[in-house]
Write a protein that holds these residues in place. Structure first.
Motif, PDB file in Angstrom:
ATOM      1  N   ASP A  15       0.840  -1.184   0.000  1.00 20.54           N
ATOM      2  CA  ASP A  15       0.000   0.000   0.000  1.00 20.54           C
ATOM      3  C   ASP A  15       0.880   1.241   0.000  1.00 20.54           C
ATOM      4  O   ASP A  15       1.734   1.403   0.889  1.00 20.54           O
ATOM      5  CB  ASP A  15      -0.911   0.000   1.228  1.00 20.54           C
ATOM      6  CG  ASP A  15      -1.780   1.229   1.299  1.00 20.54           C
ATOM      7  OD1 ASP A  15      -2.747   1.327   0.525  1.00 20.54           O
ATOM      8  OD2 ASP A  15      -1.468   2.120   2.120  1.00 20.54           O
ATOM      9  N   ILE A  16       0.682   2.115  -0.991  1.00 16.87           N
ATOM     10  CA  ILE A  16       1.564   3.277  -1.136  1.00 16.87           C
ATOM     11  C   ILE A  16       1.422   4.256   0.034  1.00 16.87           C
ATOM     12  O   ILE A  16       2.399   4.855   0.483  1.00 16.87           O
ATOM     13  CB  ILE A  16       1.295   3.985  -2.478  1.00 16.87           C
ATOM     14  CG1 ILE A  16       1.855   3.156  -3.624  1.00 16.87           C
ATOM     15  CG2 ILE A  16       1.901   5.386  -2.507  1.00 16.87           C
ATOM     16  CD1 ILE A  16       1.681   3.783  -4.970  1.00 16.87           C
ATOM     17  N   VAL A  17       0.205   4.433   0.528  1.00 21.17           N
ATOM     18  CA  VAL A  17      -0.033   5.415   1.586  1.00 21.17           C
ATOM     19  C   VAL A  17       0.591   4.972   2.909  1.00 21.17           C
ATOM     20  O   VAL A  17       1.337   5.723   3.545  1.00 21.17           O
ATOM     21  CB  VAL A  17      -1.543   5.667   1.760  1.00 21.17           C
ATOM     22  CG1 VAL A  17      -1.790   6.625   2.938  1.00 21.17           C
ATOM     23  CG2 VAL A  17      -2.136   6.238   0.485  1.00 21.17           C
ATOM     24  N   SER A  18       0.305   3.741   3.327  1.00 27.85           N
ATOM     25  CA  SER A  18       0.799   3.271   4.626  1.00 27.85           C
ATOM     26  C   SER A  18       2.218   2.720   4.559  1.00 27.85           C
ATOM     27  O   SER A  18       2.915   2.673   5.577  1.00 27.85           O
ATOM     28  CB  SER A  18      -0.138   2.196   5.179  1.00 27.85           C
ATOM     29  OG  SER A  18      -0.069   1.018   4.383  1.00 27.85           O
ATOM     30  N   GLY A  19       2.626   2.268   3.369  1.00 24.48           N
ATOM     31  CA  GLY A  19       3.937   1.648   3.233  1.00 24.48           C
ATOM     32  C   GLY A  19       3.968   0.200   3.676  1.00 24.48           C
ATOM     33  O   GLY A  19       5.031  -0.423   3.703  1.00 24.48           O
ATOM     34  N   LEU A  20       2.808  -0.365   3.988  1.00 24.51           N
ATOM     35  CA  LEU A  20       2.733  -1.722   4.519  1.00 24.51           C
ATOM     36  C   LEU A  20       2.485  -2.743   3.412  1.00 24.51           C
ATOM     37  O   LEU A  20       1.831  -2.448   2.408  1.00 24.51           O
ATOM     38  CB  LEU A  20       1.618  -1.822   5.557  1.00 24.51           C
ATOM     39  CG  LEU A  20       1.754  -0.949   6.802  1.00 24.51           C
ATOM     40  CD1 LEU A  20       0.522  -1.117   7.677  1.00 24.51           C
ATOM     41  CD2 LEU A  20       3.023  -1.300   7.576  1.00 24.51           C
ATOM     42  N   CYS A  21       3.008  -3.953   3.623  1.00 27.85           N
ATOM     43  CA  CYS A  21       2.684  -5.086   2.759  1.00 27.85           C
ATOM     44  C   CYS A  21       1.323  -5.610   3.187  1.00 27.85           C
ATOM     45  O   CYS A  21       1.153  -6.052   4.333  1.00 27.85           O
ATOM     46  CB  CYS A  21       3.749  -6.167   2.881  1.00 27.85           C
ATOM     47  SG  CYS A  21       3.389  -7.656   1.936  1.00 27.85           S
ATOM     48  N   ILE A  22       0.341  -5.567   2.280  1.00 28.85           N
ATOM     49  CA  ILE A  22      -1.021  -5.959   2.634  1.00 28.85           C
ATOM     50  C   ILE A  22      -1.361  -7.378   2.189  1.00 28.85           C
ATOM     51  O   ILE A  22      -2.381  -7.929   2.585  1.00 28.85           O
ATOM     52  CB  ILE A  22      -2.041  -4.967   2.058  1.00 28.85           C
ATOM     53  CG1 ILE A  22      -1.958  -4.926   0.527  1.00 28.85           C
ATOM     54  CG2 ILE A  22      -1.841  -3.585   2.658  1.00 28.85           C
ATOM     55  CD1 ILE A  22      -3.049  -4.103  -0.121  1.00 28.85           C
ATOM     56  N   LYS A  23      -0.517  -7.962   1.331  1.00 29.46           N
ATOM     57  CA  LYS A  23      -0.763  -9.328   0.879  1.00 29.46           C
ATOM     58  C   LYS A  23       0.539  -9.938   0.373  1.00 29.46           C
ATOM     59  O   LYS A  23       1.336  -9.255  -0.285  1.00 29.46           O
ATOM     60  CB  LYS A  23      -1.803  -9.345  -0.239  1.00 29.46           C
ATOM     61  CG  LYS A  23      -2.198 -10.726  -0.719  1.00 29.46           C
ATOM     62  CD  LYS A  23      -3.019 -11.481   0.322  1.00 29.46           C
ATOM     63  CE  LYS A  23      -3.478 -12.843  -0.194  1.00 29.46           C
ATOM     64  NZ  LYS A  23      -4.259 -13.591   0.813  1.00 29.46           N
ATOM     65  N   THR A  24       0.743 -11.225   0.668  1.00 24.56           N
ATOM     66  CA  THR A  24       1.911 -11.951   0.186  1.00 24.56           C
ATOM     67  C   THR A  24       1.465 -13.264  -0.436  1.00 24.56           C
ATOM     68  O   THR A  24       0.662 -13.998   0.152  1.00 24.56           O
ATOM     69  CB  THR A  24       2.897 -12.255   1.328  1.00 24.56           C
ATOM     70  OG1 THR A  24       3.347 -11.029   1.910  1.00 24.56           O
ATOM     71  CG2 THR A  24       4.115 -13.017   0.808  1.00 24.56           C
ATOM     72  N   ILE A  25       1.952 -13.524  -1.639  1.00 18.71           N
ATOM     73  CA  ILE A  25       1.752 -14.821  -2.287  1.00 18.71           C
ATOM     74  C   ILE A  25       3.069 -15.578  -2.207  1.00 18.71           C
ATOM     75  O   ILE A  25       4.092 -15.112  -2.710  1.00 18.71           O
ATOM     76  CB  ILE A  25       1.332 -14.662  -3.757  1.00 18.71           C
ATOM     77  CG1 ILE A  25      -0.019 -13.956  -3.861  1.00 18.71           C
ATOM     78  CG2 ILE A  25       1.270 -16.021  -4.450  1.00 18.71           C
ATOM     79  CD1 ILE A  25      -0.433 -13.655  -5.292  1.00 18.71           C
ATOM     80  N   GLY A  26       3.051 -16.723  -1.562  1.00 12.06           N
ATOM     81  CA  GLY A  26       4.272 -17.490  -1.418  1.00 12.06           C
ATOM     82  C   GLY A  26       4.131 -18.932  -1.850  1.00 12.06           C
ATOM     83  O   GLY A  26       5.093 -19.691  -1.838  1.00 12.06           O
ATOM     84  N   SER A  27       2.921 -19.335  -2.205  1.00 13.76           N
ATOM     85  CA  SER A  27       2.675 -20.724  -2.581  1.00 13.76           C
ATOM     86  C   SER A  27       3.004 -20.968  -4.044  1.00 13.76           C
ATOM     87  O   SER A  27       2.940 -20.055  -4.866  1.00 13.76           O
ATOM     88  CB  SER A  27       1.212 -21.074  -2.330  1.00 13.76           C
ATOM     89  OG  SER A  27       0.849 -20.824  -0.990  1.00 13.76           O
ATOM     90  N   TYR A  28       3.340 -22.193  -4.372  1.00 22.78           N
ATOM     91  CA  TYR A  28       3.505 -22.683  -5.737  1.00 22.78           C
ATOM     92  C   TYR A  28       4.778 -22.191  -6.432  1.00 22.78           C
ATOM     93  O   TYR A  28       5.074 -22.630  -7.540  1.00 22.78           O
ATOM     94  CB  TYR A  28       2.323 -22.277  -6.639  1.00 22.78           C
ATOM     95  CG  TYR A  28       0.964 -22.458  -6.034  1.00 22.78           C
ATOM     96  CD1 TYR A  28       0.390 -23.726  -5.929  1.00 22.78           C
ATOM     97  CD2 TYR A  28       0.247 -21.369  -5.579  1.00 22.78           C
ATOM     98  CE1 TYR A  28      -0.873 -23.884  -5.387  1.00 22.78           C
ATOM     99  CE2 TYR A  28      -1.018 -21.523  -5.029  1.00 22.78           C
ATOM    100  CZ  TYR A  28      -1.568 -22.785  -4.931  1.00 22.78           C
ATOM    101  OH  TYR A  28      -2.813 -22.939  -4.387  1.00 22.78           O
ATOM    102  N   LEU A  29       5.516 -21.263  -5.852  1.00 18.13           N
ATOM    103  CA  LEU A  29       6.514 -20.521  -6.614  1.00 18.13           C
ATOM    104  C   LEU A  29       7.944 -20.977  -6.364  1.00 18.13           C
ATOM    105  O   LEU A  29       8.301 -21.409  -5.270  1.00 18.13           O
ATOM    106  CB  LEU A  29       6.429 -19.024  -6.275  1.00 18.13           C
ATOM    107  CG  LEU A  29       5.086 -18.341  -6.505  1.00 18.13           C
ATOM    108  CD1 LEU A  29       5.134 -16.918  -5.990  1.00 18.13           C
ATOM    109  CD2 LEU A  29       4.732 -18.355  -7.973  1.00 18.13           C
ATOM    110  N   GLY A  30       8.784 -20.824  -7.408  1.00 19.84           N
ATOM    111  CA  GLY A  30      10.219 -20.774  -7.222  1.00 19.84           C
ATOM    112  C   GLY A  30      10.614 -19.300  -7.143  1.00 19.84           C
ATOM    113  O   GLY A  30       9.771 -18.431  -6.914  1.00 19.84           O
ATOM    114  N   GLU A  31      11.889 -18.992  -7.339  1.00 18.88           N
ATOM    115  CA  GLU A  31      12.306 -17.595  -7.355  1.00 18.88           C
ATOM    116  C   GLU A  31      11.510 -16.845  -8.420  1.00 18.88           C
ATOM    117  O   GLU A  31      11.426 -17.281  -9.565  1.00 18.88           O
ATOM    118  CB  GLU A  31      13.801 -17.494  -7.652  1.00 18.88           C
ATOM    119  CG  GLU A  31      14.674 -18.080  -6.562  1.00 18.88           C
ATOM    120  CD  GLU A  31      16.153 -17.958  -6.897  1.00 18.88           C
ATOM    121  OE1 GLU A  31      16.483 -17.223  -7.853  1.00 18.88           O
ATOM    122  OE2 GLU A  31      16.961 -18.594  -6.205  1.00 18.88           O
ATOM    123  N   VAL A  32      10.924 -15.720  -8.053  1.00 22.08           N
ATOM    124  CA  VAL A  32      10.072 -14.958  -8.965  1.00 22.08           C
ATOM    125  C   VAL A  32      10.947 -14.027  -9.807  1.00 22.08           C
ATOM    126  O   VAL A  32      11.710 -13.224  -9.273  1.00 22.08           O
ATOM    127  CB  VAL A  32       9.021 -14.144  -8.192  1.00 22.08           C
ATOM    128  CG1 VAL A  32       8.138 -13.351  -9.157  1.00 22.08           C
ATOM    129  CG2 VAL A  32       8.177 -15.061  -7.316  1.00 22.08           C
TER     130      VAL A  32
END
Length: 254
Positions: free
Chosen positions: A96-113
């Motif tokens: 989120d640009i305003v707060s600077g916080l990470c609001i969601k993380t996708i970590g499943s299914y993936l190798g290095e993105v």
């Protein structure tokens, strides 16, 4: 000199800005994207920090921290209120640009993105990862709905993927010296475009000119016209010119 083409024709440097931190020791910058309103850009790279930078002043407005490894790609969503990042830590994060916080993380299914790209509506996301898979995500559910395979993406290269014409195609690079084109609905490969001499890194579609640009380790940038009168199996995408003329043709309107 000596009749060599001027590959910088029509371009001038407006400003050079540091993206690697105040002390200049942040390391390589791997990603940059301009905000939809054009007043800011975001950057990311080796030091694992995403930065929001004022275009006019060059000042860092905000830092976004949380990735555990280098950032391969950073893009704004169409509304400009989020930054989406892909990282070597095998996660995709939404900031989120305003707060600077990470609001969601996708970590499943993936190798290095190695790449992330958003659809024009912002409802879908394309990702590339080093399990030799490109995935299409529905961001309303944050679940993968398509998986595109057949290419190679396993080593240290940044292999990237993008949406093609009318977002009905997915176009991406590969370490086997081809650019791959998949049909979104069937997930099938419909065409391969050659880049001799090493990995094909990236493809970018221009809907205004009906033009596809690709680049690779063979030190060339190539342009391809999209011809709807040909089926994909019979070379629907064709080189816009001979290799010697491609960079010049790239600057001409269609």
């Amino acid at each position: 000199a000596n009749g060599a083409p001027d590959n910088n024709r029509g371009w001038s440097l407006a400003r050079s800005l540091r993206c690697d931190g105040v002390d200049g020791k942040g390391g390589d910058v791997y990603a940059v994207d301009l905000h939809p309103r054009g007043r800011h850009f975001t950057s990311g790279g080796y030091d694992k920090v995403i930065r929001l930078v004022d275009v006019e002043t060059g000042a860092v407005v905000k830092n976004f921290s949380g990735h555990q490894s280098s950032i391969s790609r950073a893009v704004f969503n169409p509304h400009g209120n989020l930054i989406v990042t892909g990282s070597k830590d095998s996660t995709i994060r939404f900031w989120d640009i305003v707060s600077g916080l990470c609001i969601k993380t996708i970590g499943s299914y993936l190798g290095e993105v190695t790449s992330v790209a958003l659809s024009a509506s912002g409802a879908q996301l394309l990702s590339s990862s080093k399990d030799s898979s490109n995935r299409l995500w529905d961001l309303r559910m944050f679940k993968p709905v398509r998986r595109f395979k057949g290419h190679q993406n396993t080593s240290k290269n940044f292999i990237r993927t993008a949406f093609g014409p009318r977002e009905q195609l997915v176009i991406g690079g590969s370490e086997d010296s081809f650019v791959y084109i998949w049909d979104v609905d069937t997930e099938q490969i419909v065409q391969r475009l050659p880049h001799s001499g090493g990995p094909a890194y990236m493809a970018e579609w221009n809907p205004t000119q009906g033009l596809l640009a690709t680049c690779g380790h063979d030190a060339t940038a190539r342009t391809w016209w999209y011809d709807e009168d040909h089926t994909y199996e019979h070379n629907g995408l064709k080189p816009s010119s001979s290799p010697e003329q491609q960079l010049e043709r790239q600057t001409e309107p269609r």
